[in-house]
Design an enzyme around this catalytic site. Sequence first.
Site, PDB file in Angstrom:
ATOM      1  N   ARG A 155       0.799  -1.198  -0.100  1.00 33.12           N
ATOM      2  CA  ARG A 155       0.038  -0.100   0.068  1.00 33.12           C
ATOM      3  C   ARG A 155       0.894   1.275  -0.305  1.00 33.12           C
ATOM      4  NH1 ARG A 155      -3.342  -2.190   4.570  1.00 33.12           N
ATOM      5  NH2 ARG A 155      -1.715  -3.883   4.703  1.00 33.12           N
ATOM      6  N   GLU A 163       4.831 -10.473  14.187  1.00 36.19           N
ATOM      7  CA  GLU A 163       4.427 -11.033  15.612  1.00 36.19           C
ATOM      8  C   GLU A 163       4.977 -12.305  15.951  1.00 36.19           C
ATOM      9  OE1 GLU A 163       0.198 -10.123  15.674  1.00 36.19           O
ATOM     10  OE2 GLU A 163      -0.108 -10.995  17.574  1.00 36.19           O
TER      11      GLU A 163
END
Length: 181
Positions: free
Chosen positions: A64, A101
């Site tokens: 993006r 993560e």
Amino acid sequence: MDWGNPLNIKDTIRTIPDYPKPGIMFRDITTLLGNAQAFRRAVDELVQPWAGSKIDKVAGIEARGFILGGAVAHQLSAGFVPIRKKGKLPHETVTIAYSLEYGIDEMEMHKDAIAPGERVILVDDLIATGGTAEAATRLMQDIGAEVVAACFVIDLPDLGGRAKVEALGVPVRTLVEFAGH
Ligand code: AMP
């Protein structure tokens, strides 16, 4: 530019709860990008503090960050540099590993994409933990770039990403904030 109307960029961002996994509020900027007025305004506002200064390159983070970064580069009459996931760029690259993560990922840029001393602005849609932007900033600083700023449409301030980038000596600009993840 005087917009003269109450368009609120935040209102043009769509939130998808529990995507891509439970507990995550996914901030979907495709609705912002599809709104001509919001897209233009977000690009203008992102770079407003640097509008008068010489910027050599705008670096966008896949994917993006490519859309916003390309528009920002045009706006500043700067070149565009893609920072991509490992294995996508065809020429000689520099690589940096960073923590996600769950586990480690790597990002790359072309070694010759930024010359030492060039002034660069980093662009992505959103800063959360700051791990992605921190790695991208280090990658560019390691090859001698002067990273002038890092710009994001969305900040998730509860995750503290801004401080990680600022600790590298780079000012952070964001346009809207959402609480939580
Ligand atoms: P981080 O490295 O934690 O700052 O994560 C930033 C990257 O993950 C950006 O490229 C974002 O596009 C993406 N991202 C993280 N959290 C979200 C979220 N809640 N909604 C949309 N994108 C996100």
